[in-house]
Design a protein around this motif. Structure first.
Motif, PDB file in Angstrom:
ATOM      1  N   LEU A 122       0.828  -1.218   0.000  1.00 59.81           N
ATOM      2  CA  LEU A 122       0.000   0.000   0.000  1.00 59.81           C
ATOM      3  C   LEU A 122       0.857   1.260   0.000  1.00 59.81           C
ATOM      4  O   LEU A 122       0.493   2.267  -0.608  1.00 59.81           O
ATOM      5  N   SER A 123       2.003   1.197   0.669  1.00 56.00           N
ATOM      6  CA  SER A 123       2.920   2.341   0.655  1.00 56.00           C
ATOM      7  C   SER A 123       3.430   2.600  -0.753  1.00 56.00           C
ATOM      8  O   SER A 123       3.550   3.756  -1.183  1.00 56.00           O
ATOM      9  N   GLY A 124       3.746   1.519  -1.461  1.00 57.03           N
ATOM     10  CA  GLY A 124       4.177   1.678  -2.846  1.00 57.03           C
ATOM     11  C   GLY A 124       3.107   2.334  -3.692  1.00 57.03           C
ATOM     12  O   GLY A 124       3.392   3.226  -4.494  1.00 57.03           O
ATOM     13  N   VAL A 125       1.870   1.911  -3.502  1.00 61.51           N
ATOM     14  CA  VAL A 125       0.755   2.519  -4.240  1.00 61.51           C
ATOM     15  C   VAL A 125       0.623   4.000  -3.867  1.00 61.51           C
ATOM     16  O   VAL A 125       0.351   4.847  -4.727  1.00 61.51           O
ATOM     17  N   ALA A 126       0.831   4.327  -2.607  1.00 65.81           N
ATOM     18  CA  ALA A 126       0.747   5.727  -2.173  1.00 65.81           C
ATOM     19  C   ALA A 126       1.833   6.576  -2.838  1.00 65.81           C
ATOM     20  O   ALA A 126       1.565   7.703  -3.277  1.00 65.81           O
ATOM     21  N   TYR A 127       3.053   6.051  -2.918  1.00 65.84           N
ATOM     22  CA  TYR A 127       4.127   6.777  -3.612  1.00 65.84           C
ATOM     23  C   TYR A 127       3.759   7.005  -5.072  1.00 65.84           C
ATOM     24  O   TYR A 127       3.940   8.103  -5.608  1.00 65.84           O
ATOM     25  N   ILE A 128       3.278   5.962  -5.723  1.00 68.77           N
ATOM     26  CA  ILE A 128       2.921   6.073  -7.137  1.00 68.77           C
ATOM     27  C   ILE A 128       1.794   7.087  -7.320  1.00 68.77           C
ATOM     28  O   ILE A 128       1.858   7.959  -8.200  1.00 68.77           O
ATOM     29  N   LEU A 129       0.771   7.000  -6.490  1.00 68.64           N
ATOM     30  CA  LEU A 129      -0.380   7.896  -6.605  1.00 68.64           C
ATOM     31  C   LEU A 129       0.017   9.353  -6.384  1.00 68.64           C
ATOM     32  O   LEU A 129      -0.342  10.238  -7.165  1.00 68.64           O
ATOM     33  N   ASP A 130       0.772   9.603  -5.320  1.00 76.51           N
ATOM     34  CA  ASP A 130       1.155  10.980  -5.010  1.00 76.51           C
ATOM     35  C   ASP A 130       2.019  11.582  -6.120  1.00 76.51           C
ATOM     36  O   ASP A 130       1.786  12.706  -6.562  1.00 76.51           O
ATOM     37  N   SER A 131       3.001  10.833  -6.579  1.00 75.15           N
ATOM     38  CA  SER A 131       3.880  11.364  -7.628  1.00 75.15           C
ATOM     39  C   SER A 131       3.144  11.532  -8.942  1.00 75.15           C
ATOM     40  O   SER A 131       3.373  12.496  -9.671  1.00 75.15           O
ATOM     41  N   THR A 132       2.247  10.611  -9.260  1.00 78.02           N
ATOM     42  CA  THR A 132       1.490  10.701 -10.504  1.00 78.02           C
ATOM     43  C   THR A 132       0.552  11.907 -10.493  1.00 78.02           C
ATOM     44  O   THR A 132       0.326  12.531 -11.536  1.00 78.02           O
ATOM     45  N   LEU A 133       0.017  12.253  -9.329  1.00 79.88           N
ATOM     46  CA  LEU A 133      -0.868  13.416  -9.247  1.00 79.88           C
ATOM     47  C   LEU A 133      -0.152  14.694  -9.685  1.00 79.88           C
ATOM     48  O   LEU A 133      -0.761  15.573 -10.292  1.00 79.88           O
ATOM     49  N   TYR A 134       1.136  14.813  -9.382  1.00 75.91           N
ATOM     50  CA  TYR A 134       1.891  15.992  -9.812  1.00 75.91           C
ATOM     51  C   TYR A 134       1.930  16.100 -11.334  1.00 75.91           C
ATOM     52  O   TYR A 134       1.930  17.194 -11.884  1.00 75.91           O
ATOM     53  N   PHE A 135       2.003  14.949 -12.010  1.00 75.88           N
ATOM     54  CA  PHE A 135       2.082  14.959 -13.466  1.00 75.88           C
ATOM     55  C   PHE A 135       0.726  15.112 -14.127  1.00 75.88           C
ATOM     56  O   PHE A 135       0.614  15.716 -15.188  1.00 75.88           O
ATOM     57  N   LEU A 136      -0.316  14.550 -13.525  1.00 73.31           N
ATOM     58  CA  LEU A 136      -1.612  14.484 -14.203  1.00 73.31           C
ATOM     59  C   LEU A 136      -2.601  15.571 -13.804  1.00 73.31           C
ATOM     60  O   LEU A 136      -3.462  15.928 -14.596  1.00 73.31           O
ATOM     61  N   LYS A 137      -2.516  16.080 -12.587  1.00 74.81           N
ATOM     62  CA  LYS A 137      -3.493  17.059 -12.121  1.00 74.81           C
ATOM     63  C   LYS A 137      -2.889  18.456 -12.210  1.00 74.81           C
ATOM     64  O   LYS A 137      -1.934  18.773 -11.520  1.00 74.81           O
ATOM     65  N   SER A 138      -3.474  19.262 -13.039  1.00 70.78           N
ATOM     66  CA  SER A 138      -2.990  20.622 -13.210  1.00 70.78           C
ATOM     67  C   SER A 138      -3.151  21.412 -11.914  1.00 70.78           C
ATOM     68  O   SER A 138      -4.207  21.384 -11.284  1.00 70.78           O
ATOM     69  N   GLY A 139      -2.093  22.081 -11.506  1.00 73.84           N
ATOM     70  CA  GLY A 139      -2.134  22.896 -10.297  1.00 73.84           C
ATOM     71  C   GLY A 139      -1.932  22.119  -9.005  1.00 73.84           C
ATOM     72  O   GLY A 139      -1.962  22.699  -7.928  1.00 73.84           O
ATOM     73  N   TYR A 140      -1.714  20.820  -9.105  1.00 74.41           N
ATOM     74  CA  TYR A 140      -1.499  20.019  -7.900  1.00 74.41           C
ATOM     75  C   TYR A 140      -0.149  20.374  -7.299  1.00 74.41           C
ATOM     76  O   TYR A 140       0.870  20.392  -7.980  1.00 74.41           O
TER      77      TYR A 140
END
Length: 176
Positions: A122-140
């Motif tokens: 789950l920690s790995g998924v959290a790292y992936i999710l958090d870092s991916t949000l920077y790339f995919l969500k504008s203004g994140y």
């Protein structure tokens, strides 16, 4: 049941990819620091590359050219620091994949409690999710990072504690 050898190797490969991205990424931070150091001759090199770039005044005003050179160096340094930021986030995606695989391996290995493996996954998924949000969500800008990383922090401390306090030797599980 023993640790899955191929998945363990895959986890290491993703960890090495993370390290390669981080090592390359350091060059951008180093480039930014060189650009911002006014004692280095690179300031003159940037000024020579952009001789007509003037912010205030005319092209004959020495003060305006000096201001433009400083601004150009700062702008380039800012771009390098942005590249460094996103490079670090890319490295964290590779780390998250490695952590998710490691979580599965730990959960099936039998040396540690299964729930530690699940938490690592789950920690790995959290790292992936958090870092991916920077790339995919504008203004994140990390609004969910605190929520996502608190369980990660607890999990990594628990796993480190398990590694330090485990009384069995690793050779006991070598052939399992």
């Amino acid at each position: 049941m023993g640790a899955h050898t191929n998945l363990s190797i895959l986890s290491v490969v993703f960890r090495l990819m993370q390290q390669a991205v981080l090592a390359t990424n350091l060059l951008f931070m180093f480039a930014a620091s060189i650009l911002l150091d006014q004692t280095l001759p690179v300031s003159n090199v940037v000024a020579a590359m952009f001789p007509t770039f003037v912010i205030n005044g005319n092209n004959n005003d020495d003060n305006a050219v000096a201001t433009a050179t400083t601004t150009m160096n700062e702008s380039l340094a800012f771009v390098f620091l942005l590249i460094h930021k996103y490079g670090y986030l890319l490295a964290l995606i590779f780390f998250g994949i490695s952590m998710a695989i490691l979580g599965y391996v730990v959960s099936v290995w039998g040396v540690f409690p299964k729930w530690i493996g699940y938490l690592l996954g789950l920690s790995g998924v959290a790292y992936i999710l958090d870092s991916t949000l920077y790339f995919l969500k504008s203004g994140y800008d990390g609004q969910a990072t605190g929520i996502l990383m608190l369980p990660v922090l607890i999990t990594e401390i628990l796993f480190a504690g398990c590694l330090l306090l485990k009384k069995q030797t690793w050779s006991d599980h070598r052939n399992t």
